[in-house]
Design an enzyme around this catalytic site. Sequence first.
Site, short mmCIF file in Angstrom:
data_model
loop_
_atom_site.label_atom_id
_atom_site.label_comp_id
_atom_site.label_asym_id
_atom_site.label_seq_id
_atom_site.Cartn_x
_atom_site.Cartn_y
_atom_site.Cartn_z
N GLY A 57 0.91 -0.47 -0.07
CA GLY A 57 -0.18 -0.09 -0.28
C GLY A 57 0.75 1.48 -0.11
N LEU A 60 7.92 1.81 -1.51
CA LEU A 60 8.52 0.63 -2.60
C LEU A 60 7.37 -0.20 -2.74
CD1 LEU A 60 11.80 0.74 -1.49
CD2 LEU A 60 11.23 2.36 -2.35
N TYR A 188 22.73 -3.48 4.50
CA TYR A 188 23.72 -3.52 5.80
C TYR A 188 22.67 -5.09 6.24
CZ TYR A 188 19.14 -2.07 7.79
OH TYR A 188 18.16 -1.23 8.31
N GLY A 230 19.72 0.01 -1.37
CA GLY A 230 20.15 1.46 -0.38
C GLY A 230 19.09 2.81 -0.70
C1 LIG Z 1 20.15 8.48 6.84
C2 LIG Z 1 19.16 7.52 7.10
C3 LIG Z 1 18.07 8.24 5.93
C4 LIG Z 1 17.46 6.94 5.54
C5 LIG Z 1 17.97 6.10 5.84
C6 LIG Z 1 18.15 5.69 3.83
C7 LIG Z 1 18.25 3.65 4.11
C8 LIG Z 1 19.20 2.91 4.44
C9 LIG Z 1 18.82 1.93 4.33
C10 LIG Z 1 17.71 1.57 5.34
C11 LIG Z 1 16.16 0.93 5.04
C12 LIG Z 1 15.18 0.76 5.83
C13 LIG Z 1 15.02 -0.37 5.89
C14 LIG Z 1 13.20 -0.47 6.58
O1 LIG Z 1 12.94 -1.38 7.38
S1 LIG Z 1 12.84 1.16 6.80
C15 LIG Z 1 10.84 0.79 6.75
C16 LIG Z 1 10.57 1.30 7.82
N1 LIG Z 1 8.65 1.75 7.30
C17 LIG Z 1 7.86 0.66 8.67
O2 LIG Z 1 9.44 0.62 9.77
C18 LIG Z 1 6.75 1.01 8.56
C19 LIG Z 1 5.99 -0.06 9.67
N2 LIG Z 1 6.81 0.60 10.88
C20 LIG Z 1 5.94 0.41 12.55
O3 LIG Z 1 4.68 0.18 12.49
C21 LIG Z 1 6.35 0.64 13.68
O4 LIG Z 1 7.58 1.74 13.28
C22 LIG Z 1 7.12 -0.51 14.62
C23 LIG Z 1 7.99 -1.09 13.49
C24 LIG Z 1 7.18 0.13 15.83
C25 LIG Z 1 5.89 -1.15 14.62
O5 LIG Z 1 4.93 -0.68 15.30
P1 LIG Z 1 3.83 -1.75 16.84
O6 LIG Z 1 3.94 -3.00 16.29
O7 LIG Z 1 3.10 -0.03 16.42
O8 LIG Z 1 4.87 -0.37 17.49
P2 LIG Z 1 5.01 -0.35 18.72
O9 LIG Z 1 3.64 -0.53 19.67
O10 LIG Z 1 4.55 1.28 18.44
O11 LIG Z 1 6.53 -0.09 19.35
C26 LIG Z 1 6.43 -1.35 19.40
C27 LIG Z 1 8.08 -1.49 20.91
O12 LIG Z 1 8.60 -0.71 19.70
C28 LIG Z 1 8.93 0.66 20.60
N3 LIG Z 1 9.53 1.42 19.42
C29 LIG Z 1 8.58 2.56 18.54
N4 LIG Z 1 9.28 3.47 18.20
C30 LIG Z 1 10.63 3.31 18.67
C31 LIG Z 1 11.41 3.91 18.48
N5 LIG Z 1 11.65 4.86 17.52
N6 LIG Z 1 12.77 4.05 19.45
C32 LIG Z 1 12.62 2.90 20.61
N7 LIG Z 1 11.86 1.84 20.86
C33 LIG Z 1 10.70 2.46 20.04
C34 LIG Z 1 7.91 0.40 21.24
O13 LIG Z 1 7.99 1.67 22.55
C35 LIG Z 1 7.43 -0.64 21.79
O14 LIG Z 1 8.32 -1.48 23.38
P3 LIG Z 1 7.33 -0.50 24.20
O15 LIG Z 1 8.47 -1.83 25.61
O16 LIG Z 1 7.45 0.20 24.65
O17 LIG Z 1 6.60 -1.40 24.51
N1 LIG Z 2 12.84 2.84 1.54
C1 LIG Z 2 14.49 2.55 1.93
O1 LIG Z 2 15.61 3.12 1.25
C2 LIG Z 2 14.67 1.21 1.99
C3 LIG Z 2 13.53 0.26 1.75
N2 LIG Z 2 14.45 -1.11 2.68
C4 LIG Z 2 13.39 -2.15 2.15
O2 LIG Z 2 11.74 -1.80 1.66
C5 LIG Z 2 10.94 -2.44 1.55
C6 LIG Z 2 9.60 -1.01 2.06
O3 LIG Z 2 10.09 -0.19 2.66
P1 LIG Z 2 9.77 1.04 2.77
O4 LIG Z 2 8.86 1.03 1.21
O5 LIG Z 2 10.67 2.31 2.37
O6 LIG Z 2 8.79 1.80 3.88
P2 LIG Z 2 7.53 1.41 4.07
O7 LIG Z 2 7.18 1.84 5.58
O8 LIG Z 2 6.71 2.26 3.16
O9 LIG Z 2 6.74 0.23 3.90
C7 LIG Z 2 6.47 -0.89 5.14
C8 LIG Z 2 5.18 -1.34 4.95
O10 LIG Z 2 5.21 -2.23 5.38
C9 LIG Z 2 3.87 -2.52 6.25
N3 LIG Z 2 3.48 -3.57 7.29
C10 LIG Z 2 4.52 -2.86 8.43
N4 LIG Z 2 4.45 -3.83 9.98
C11 LIG Z 2 3.30 -4.97 8.84
C12 LIG Z 2 2.93 -5.91 9.47
N5 LIG Z 2 2.69 -6.56 10.99
N6 LIG Z 2 2.11 -7.31 8.29
C13 LIG Z 2 1.59 -6.19 7.35
N7 LIG Z 2 2.71 -5.11 6.77
C14 LIG Z 2 3.13 -4.25 7.35
C15 LIG Z 2 3.36 -1.46 5.90
O11 LIG Z 2 2.36 -1.36 6.39
P3 LIG Z 2 0.64 -1.22 7.23
O12 LIG Z 2 1.47 -0.21 8.43
O13 LIG Z 2 -0.43 -1.29 6.25
O14 LIG Z 2 1.36 -2.15 7.80
C16 LIG Z 2 4.28 -0.44 4.44
O15 LIG Z 2 2.97 -0.27 3.68
C17 LIG Z 2 11.18 -2.63 3.51
O16 LIG Z 2 11.01 -3.81 3.53
C18 LIG Z 2 12.44 -2.29 4.05
O17 LIG Z 2 12.85 -2.51 5.35
C19 LIG Z 2 15.71 -1.30 2.25
C20 LIG Z 2 16.23 -0.11 2.69
C21 LIG Z 2 16.34 0.72 1.77
#
Ligand SMILES: CCCCC/C=C\CC/C=C/C=C/C(=O)SCCNC(=O)CCNC(=O)[C@H](O)C(C)(C)COP(=O)(O)OP(=O)(O)OC[C@H]1O[C@@H](n2cnc3c(N)ncnc32)[C@H](O)[C@@H]1OP(=O)(O)O
Ligand SMILES: NC(=O)C1=CN([C@@H]2O[C@H](COP(=O)(O)OP(=O)(O)OC[C@H]3O[C@@H](n4cnc5c(N)ncnc54)[C@H](OP(=O)(O)O)[C@@H]3O)[C@@H](O)[C@H]2O)C=CC1
Length: 324
Positions: A57, A60, A188, A230
């Site tokens: 949704g 990427l 990474y 990246g």
């Molecule tokens: C220079 C940098 C620029 C950008 C770099 C770009 C590229 C480099 C390579 C990149 C790689 C990217 C990889 C990715 O994976 S990007 C994808 C990012 N997208 C998402 O994360 C979307 C989904 N995420 C989420 O929904 C939340 O962030 C989640 C992962 C925390 C899960 O949500 P939820 O299940 O609702 O969890 P919570 O109840 O909110 O939290 C659970 C637990 O985690 C603790 N927590 C949450 N956030 C933080 C934080 N920022 N710091 C510390 N702890 C955190 C939270 O406190 C809860 O723990 P408790 O013990 O308190 O219960």
């Molecule tokens: N953007 C970047 O620079 C980089 C991204 N990546 C990877 O690319 C992919 C996409 O990331 P990006 O598009 O940037 O970030 P987004 O946050 O847009 O994408 C993450 C997606 O994961 C879904 N998601 C998170 N938790 C759950 C769950 N529990 N069940 C089902 N779906 C879930 C979210 O939807 P919802 O919240 O509706 O659940 C969201 O659509 C990831 O695997 C990320 O690690 C890797 C390197 C670099």
Amino acid sequence: MAAVMLSSGRKLLQTRFPRPPVRSGSARPSGFFAPSEGAMLPAGSFRDRLAFITGGGTGLGRAMTMVLSQLGARCVIASRKLDVLQETAGEISSQTGNQVHALQCDVRDPQAVARCVDQMVALSGLPDVIINNAAGNFICPTERLTPNGWRSVTDIVLNGTAFVTLELGKRLIQAQKGASFLAITTIYAESGSGFVVPSAAAKAGVEALYKSLAAEWGRYGHRFNIIQPGPIRTKGAFSRLDPTGTFEKSMIDRIPTGRLGKPAELANLAAYLSSDFASWMSGAVIRFDGGEYVSMAGEFNELRKVTPDQWKMLEAMIKGTKGS
Ligand SMILES: CCCCC/C=C\CC/C=C/C=C/C(=O)SCCNC(=O)CCNC(=O)[C@H](O)C(C)(C)COP(=O)(O)OP(=O)(O)OC[C@H]1O[C@@H](n2cnc3c(N)ncnc32)[C@H](O)[C@@H]1OP(=O)(O)O
Ligand SMILES: NC(=O)C1=CN([C@@H]2O[C@H](COP(=O)(O)OP(=O)(O)OC[C@H]3O[C@@H](n4cnc5c(N)ncnc54)[C@H](OP(=O)(O)O)[C@@H]3O)[C@@H](O)[C@H]2O)C=CC1
């Protein structure tokens, strides 16, 4: 000002090493590496194919769904937020004319994954293409991380990918249907990285899972590949990894191609790997990062900052050295 020191500690020469000119993300190198964002494969490459994309949704995942749909695939996108999925599904299918279904699914819950697959099968059948893209991540010093913080990321990334892959893999094997599985990891996953430790550990696990299954399940007609992107700007990633925008410039400065990636570029690579054009490709790990990884790794890469005049001087010094 830089000085060259003799082993005695005496200064041999002093010269000015000016700071390199500040180069913005769109400066010189990106002139050479302009992105091409249209669909790369021939029209209809995914006709009669069904693609299942987790996290389809947003970001990427949305871009990959768009390109697959443009190329003729029917798509099913799945994640937690049904309203977001439905909006994306509606937008993409109205642009491409191909079906995009939205299904709610928390990949951390294996029963929810099984229900989601049941729904998909009822709607459209078993998929030909599976993209494990859903992820969670945030920057955090590891000493501040709680067990639940660790679990929240590793459950989405590693367990989520495993639950989706197991559920679909078993059903596909039962149905004797081949498929392409793709996982989106990160550069990474290979090196590890501080401050995103649960993500690094989980993505490395995903890579091990996919490389292992590439070896084991080829006999069932299943291919497994991995893309390590990246930095590509998405709200999901950048809001959690660089919330103040402070790190972006230095990150772009170390990317040899001088810019961030574009979602559509990643989507074209994903489409290729998921297509019949890549039917001999399995177990591959493709780094897709504008050169960032090797740029960070090379011991001497900082010498890019040395100017031609400074090189003249350095060369003279090196050639002038007698003995060891
Ligand atoms: C220079 C940098 C620029 C950008 C770099 C770009 C590229 C480099 C390579 C990149 C790689 C990217 C990889 C990715 O994976 S990007 C994808 C990012 N997208 C998402 O994360 C979307 C989904 N995420 C989420 O929904 C939340 O962030 C989640 C992962 C925390 C899960 O949500 P939820 O299940 O609702 O969890 P919570 O109840 O909110 O939290 C659970 C637990 O985690 C603790 N927590 C949450 N956030 C933080 C934080 N920022 N710091 C510390 N702890 C955190 C939270 O406190 C809860 O723990 P408790 O013990 O308190 O219960
Ligand atoms: N953007 C970047 O620079 C980089 C991204 N990546 C990877 O690319 C992919 C996409 O990331 P990006 O598009 O940037 O970030 P987004 O946050 O847009 O994408 C993450 C997606 O994961 C879904 N998601 C998170 N938790 C759950 C769950 N529990 N069940 C089902 N779906 C879930 C979210 O939807 P919802 O919240 O509706 O659940 C969201 O659509 C990831 O695997 C990320 O690690 C890797 C390197 C670099």
